[in-house]
Design a protein around this motif. Structure first.
Motif, short mmCIF file in Angstrom:
data_model
loop_
_atom_site.label_atom_id
_atom_site.label_comp_id
_atom_site.label_asym_id
_atom_site.label_seq_id
_atom_site.Cartn_x
_atom_site.Cartn_y
_atom_site.Cartn_z
N ASN A 18 0.83 -1.20 0.00
CA ASN A 18 0.00 0.00 0.00
C ASN A 18 0.87 1.26 0.00
O ASN A 18 0.64 2.20 -0.77
N GLN A 67 1.08 4.37 -2.70
CA GLN A 67 0.82 5.76 -2.32
C GLN A 67 2.02 6.65 -2.64
O GLN A 67 1.88 7.76 -3.15
N SER A 80 -5.66 2.39 4.07
CA SER A 80 -4.54 2.93 3.30
C SER A 80 -3.76 3.91 4.15
O SER A 80 -4.32 4.61 5.00
#
Length: 269
Positions: free
Chosen positions: A88, A92, A265
């Protein structure tokens, strides 16, 4: 093989079950690759993710946009939670900074003192650990060993930082809309059927994968539709020789195996 046959007989999707690389393991032996106890569903980020109001594209795959690293292999260590987390954060970071960097799971296994290293953990807690530590080193600087060791973290080698985390809606349409706009989603899943999964869109009966008992951390990187079957594209951490070259295609829209219950997230500054 009896278990695999049973799964196949009642499969509602197009998945094939059979002699995978894990098929000869007992439940206990296979369980080493999972959390030692089911995820605590109450431990999640405090902030809610903002769901885009525009309708989501019909299909989306972040692998086509250069924000997903190659499939990794956690070996016989229950560090799936760390791979779900780094996957994740890699996404990002790549979206925000335009640079894909493979990040260190071993740093989390060794240095995250809230989670249990090779005995399991939670991405929700790992985000806090990353912030406390000051960031993540690269896979290259802090390589993966697959067992618990002492913490060798060097703040000067940090390659990616985060400044928070969010929980994402359990509505699968909302999840798709968020994913297409914002990046891959860390999730927990019930992995029972994954031991025998060989490919295709999996849609096991609830009796085989209780959506309330999550025991494995993975990463949703996209979604699509095949014929009349909508599905999620899920990156696993059992190497490329498992499943669909290391990926799991799972039916989208029915909360199958708890896919929608722990969606989170990190946020990147």
């Amino acid at each position: 093989m009896k278990k695999a046959r049973k799964l196949q007989d009642v499969e509602k999707g197009t998945a094939k079950y059979g002699p995978t690389i894990f098929a000869d393991l007992t439940e206990d032996e296979f369980g080493v690759r999972l959390n030692s106890k089911p995820w605590d569903l109450s431990i999640r980020p405090k902030d809610n993710a903002v769901i885009p109001q525009d309708p989501a594209p019909k299909a989306w795959d972040w692998r086509d946009h250069g924000v997903v690293t190659p499939v990794k292999n956690q070996g016989s260590c229950g560090s799936c939670w760390a791979f779900s987390t780094t996957g994740n954060v890699e996404g990002q970071w790549a979206i925000k900074k335009q640079k894909l960097v493979s990040l260190s799971e071993q740093e989390l296994v060794d240095c995250d003192k809230v989670d249990q290293g090779c005995n399991g953990g939670l991405p929700s807690q790992a985000y806090d650990a990353i912030m406390k530590l000051g960031g993540l080193e690269t896979e290259k600087e802090y390589g993966y060993k697959g067992y618990d060791e002492k913490c060798f973290f060097k703040k000067s080698d940090v390659a990616a930082k985060i400044n928070g985390s969010v929980k994402i809606s359990e509505n699968e349409d909302d999840m798709a809309a968020w994913l297409a706009k914002n990046g891959p989603i860390s999730i927990g899943i019930n992995a029972f059927a994954m031991q025998f999964y060989m490919g295709g869109i999996a849609h096991p009966w609830k009796i085989f994968c209780n959506p309330k008992k999550l025991d494995h951390g993975v990463l949703i990187v996209g979604y699509g539709v095949e014929g009349s079957k909508p599905y999620w594209i899920i990156k696993n951490s059992w190497g490329e020789s498992w499943g669909e070259k290391g990926y799991y295609l799972l039916y989208r829209g029915g909360g199958v195996c708890g896919v929608n219950t722990m969606c989170t997230s990190a946020t990147v500054p």
